[in-house]
Write a protein that holds these residues in place. Structure first.
Motif, PDB file in Angstrom:
ATOM      1  N   GLY A  16       0.791  -1.215   0.000  1.00  0.00           N
ATOM      2  CA  GLY A  16       0.000   0.000   0.000  1.00  0.00           C
ATOM      3  C   GLY A  16       0.828   1.271   0.000  1.00  0.00           C
ATOM      4  O   GLY A  16       0.296   2.370  -0.062  1.00  0.00           O
ATOM      5  N   GLY A  40      -3.266  -1.755   5.904  1.00  0.00           N
ATOM      6  CA  GLY A  40      -3.612  -0.340   5.999  1.00  0.00           C
ATOM      7  C   GLY A  40      -3.554   0.187   7.411  1.00  0.00           C
ATOM      8  O   GLY A  40      -4.164   1.207   7.723  1.00  0.00           O
ATOM      9  N   PRO A  52      -5.151   2.303   1.100  1.00  0.00           N
ATOM     10  CA  PRO A  52      -3.840   2.200   0.454  1.00  0.00           C
ATOM     11  C   PRO A  52      -3.741   1.054  -0.559  1.00  0.00           C
ATOM     12  O   PRO A  52      -3.249   1.246  -1.667  1.00  0.00           O
ATOM     13  CB  PRO A  52      -2.873   1.985   1.627  1.00  0.00           C
ATOM     14  N   THR A  71      -6.759  -6.851   1.923  1.00  0.00           N
ATOM     15  CA  THR A  71      -6.415  -6.248   3.215  1.00  0.00           C
ATOM     16  C   THR A  71      -6.270  -7.266   4.338  1.00  0.00           C
ATOM     17  O   THR A  71      -6.322  -6.905   5.512  1.00  0.00           O
ATOM     18  CB  THR A  71      -7.473  -5.203   3.612  1.00  0.00           C
TER      19      THR A  71
END
Length: 112
Positions: A16, A40, A52, A71
């Protein structure tokens, strides 16, 4: 243009921002389908933000590359497994069809 990663899937953790972002974009420019993984979280490891990872995946796609944002945390085997599984759950965005690793090959890889 060097397309040495054409047909390959590359998972980049921490993609990210910073070095991870650069690696993800380089892999995409070489033809790889990229799983942009970033929890993130803050620099202290707190919180989570999908922004991100999604931003980097969107930038890769805007440049003509192939990427998905992820994520999941890399802190446990289960969540790491989910990162790998994300390749199969988004087949329309993943032109490369990763092959499944046999149990024997997986056990051999884990024992080394």
């Amino acid at each position: 243009m060097n397309k040495s990663l054409e047909g390959k899937v590359v998972i980049v953790t921490g993609a990210g921002g910073g070095v991870g972002e650069g690696i993800a974009k380089l892999a995409a420019s070489r033809g790889a389908h990229v799983v942009v993984n970033d929890l993130g979280g803050s620099a202290t490891g707190e919180g989570a933000d999908a922004g991100p990872a999604q931003r980097v995946a969107d930038e890769i796609k805007a440049e003509g590359g192939s990427a998905i944002a992820n994520t999941q945390s890399v802190a446990t085997w289960d969540s790491a497994h989910e990162i790998v599984q994300s390749i199969w759950t988004a087949p329309s965005t993943c032109p490369a069809r990763p092959r499944r690793i046999s149990r024997r090959r997986k056990a051999a890889a884990l024992s080394t």
